[in-house]
Motif scaffolding. Structure first.
Motif, PDB file in Angstrom:
ATOM      1  N   ALA A   1      20.604  69.599  20.314  1.00 29.72           N
ATOM      2  CA  ALA A   1      22.024  69.255  20.402  1.00 29.72           C
ATOM      3  C   ALA A   1      22.269  68.213  21.489  1.00 29.72           C
ATOM      4  O   ALA A   1      23.066  67.275  21.320  1.00 29.72           O
ATOM      5  N   ALA A   2      21.569  68.354  22.630  1.00 28.29           N
ATOM      6  CA  ALA A   2      21.705  67.375  23.712  1.00 28.29           C
ATOM      7  C   ALA A   2      21.129  66.021  23.304  1.00 28.29           C
ATOM      8  O   ALA A   2      21.694  64.962  23.624  1.00 28.29           O
ATOM      9  N   PHE A   3      20.012  66.054  22.585  1.00 23.90           N
ATOM     10  CA  PHE A   3      19.405  64.817  22.096  1.00 23.90           C
ATOM     11  C   PHE A   3      20.349  64.086  21.131  1.00 23.90           C
ATOM     12  O   PHE A   3      20.537  62.865  21.228  1.00 23.90           O
ATOM     13  N   LEU A   4      20.961  64.825  20.229  1.00 26.32           N
ATOM     14  CA  LEU A   4      21.891  64.214  19.275  1.00 26.32           C
ATOM     15  C   LEU A   4      23.132  63.660  19.974  1.00 26.32           C
ATOM     16  O   LEU A   4      23.666  62.613  19.588  1.00 26.32           O
ATOM     17  N   ALA A   5      23.587  64.359  21.008  1.00 24.32           N
ATOM     18  CA  ALA A   5      24.738  63.855  21.768  1.00 24.32           C
ATOM     19  C   ALA A   5      24.402  62.533  22.452  1.00 24.32           C
ATOM     20  O   ALA A   5      25.218  61.603  22.474  1.00 24.32           O
TER      21      ALA A   5
END
Length: 413
Positions: free
Chosen positions: A248-252
């Motif tokens: 999720a952090a990578f996609l953000a």
């Protein structure tokens, strides 16, 4: 655009000016792209310093060094807007600058330490050396602009004194003050039309700029900076264990890069280039819209890249506290806000009205920062992205983006 109307009797015999009009005469050469590779390294060094030492002191150092790196690059862009990089003397200049620039970039992490003098000497050598070369290149074939670069050389030599003395003082605070003063001198020069005793000030009509070339060069620097954001995100993600919160952090992080790309290249760059190329006062547009303003967007992208890595490393907060610390929250919201401010100023400088969506986005990001005590870094990052997406959607639906709503710039603007 060809500029010269009189001939001098001294200087470089070989005419190294760009010739003609149209796409071929304005295109960015491969040697210019090769030259830009040094700045991939420079931007990497800037962002890594801030990641390694996340504090206000390092932030101040990074701002000073980023301003210096950008000024060196944009000064070179002005020069290659007039000089043909396909001619051997200009190529030799760019390759020599690459060598010195690589050494300068390597000194960035310790520029406020043991490598201060190395950074200062290489930076000043590049700046003054390039300007002196341009005086000689223009003297015989465009003497009015040669005098302009004589004035520029004087300004760069004066600021160079503060760069070098600052590196020698041995006191961190005094070094920061002297280097900040050097940056102020550098950035005041164009606005003061490089006024000096005896020689006076440069007539802005001298700055006849190839708009398509300069716009493309600045766009390429934006790509370099966004590319660094991608590298930081990918490198950090590759070293972490695969978990839902990490994904999720990578996609953000990826989303923030895409959104900044859309804000500049989809909503601003194309119309700005058309306005720039069709204007009768290209020099003043180039000064404001392509010399000063892009630094804000570059700082916004670099700050966002640093924030993205911090979120990847601690998506739920340091030690899992469940909320963002002030530093991480400030980078997330502040970097996005700085990018939006730069974007709205860029649009304004290139013929468009003040953008209500962008200004509202800045206000929303300020409010978002106030909520960091109850939001995780990951949530903060996604909401910041939502603000940027909202700006894009509102801008797409709005009617305040018509070209020509701002007046033509003058030397007083």
């Amino acid at each position: 655009m060809d500029g010269p109307v009189t001939r001098g009797t001294w200087g470089m015999r070989t005419n190294v000016l760009r010739r003609g009009q149209g796409h071929d005469s304005n295109r960015v050469g491969y040697i210019e792209l090769f030259f830009d590779l040094v700045f991939v390294f420079a931007v990497t060094q800037l962002s890594h310093s801030l990641i390694t030492h996340p504090d206000l002191t390092t932030l101040g150092h990074t701002l000073i060094l980023a301003a210096a790196v950008w000024y060196m690059w944009i000064d070179t862009t002005w020069v290659t807007n007039w000089l043909d990089p396909e001619r051997l003397p200009v190529r030799a200049l760019l390759i020599t600058m690459m060598l010195f620039g690589l050494v300068m970039s390597g000194a960035i992490p310790e520029a406020f330490g043991p490598k201060a003098l190395l950074f200062a000497v290489t930076f000043v050598t590049i700046q003054v050396g390039r300007s002196l070369f341009t005086v000689l290149a223009l003297a015989r074939h465009w003497p009015v602009n040669a005098v302009n670069f004589a004035r520029i050389t004087i300004w760069l030599a004066v600021s160079g004194v503060f760069w070098i003395v600052g590196a020698l003082v041995g006191d961190d605070r005094l070094q920061l003050a002297l280097w900040a003063l050097a940056v102020v001198i550098d950035y005041c020069g164009p606005r003061a039309m490089f006024r000096v005793p005896v020689l006076g000030a440069t007539d802005p009509a001298t700055w006849t700029v190839r708009g398509e070339h300069m716009a493309e060069r600045v766009g390429l620097f934006m790509i370099i900076t966004l590319g660094e954001s991608i590298i930081i995100t990918g490198s950090a993600f590759a070293e972490l264990d695969l978990a839902p919160v990490t994904v999720a952090a990578f996609l953000a992080a990826f989303a923030s890069t895409v959104l900044m790309w859309l804000l500049y290249f989809d909503r601003a760059e194309g119309r700005a280039t058309a306005y720039f190329a069709g204007s009768e006062r290209t020099g003043m547009i180039a000064q404001t819209g392509y010399t000063y303003v892009p630094l804000l967007m570059v700082l916004g992208i670099v700050g966002t890249a640093v924030a993205d890595e911090l979120v990847l490393l601690h998506p739920m907060g340091h030690d899992g506290v469940g909320h963002a610390d002030p530093w991480t929250a400030g980078l997330i919201c502040g970097a996005a806000a700085v990018f939006l401010v730069g974007n709205v100023l860029f649009r304004r400088a290139t013929g468009r009205a003040w953008s209500r969506p962008h200004l509202a986005g800045v206000a929303a990001l300020a409010l978002l920062y106030a909520a960091h005590v109850v939001l995780t870094p990951l949530a903060l990052n996604w909401i910041s992205n939502a603000v940027l997406l909202g700006v894009i959607c509102w801008d797409l639906a709005g009617t305040d983006d018509a070209v020509g709503t701002a007046p033509e710039p003058t030397s007083d603007q």
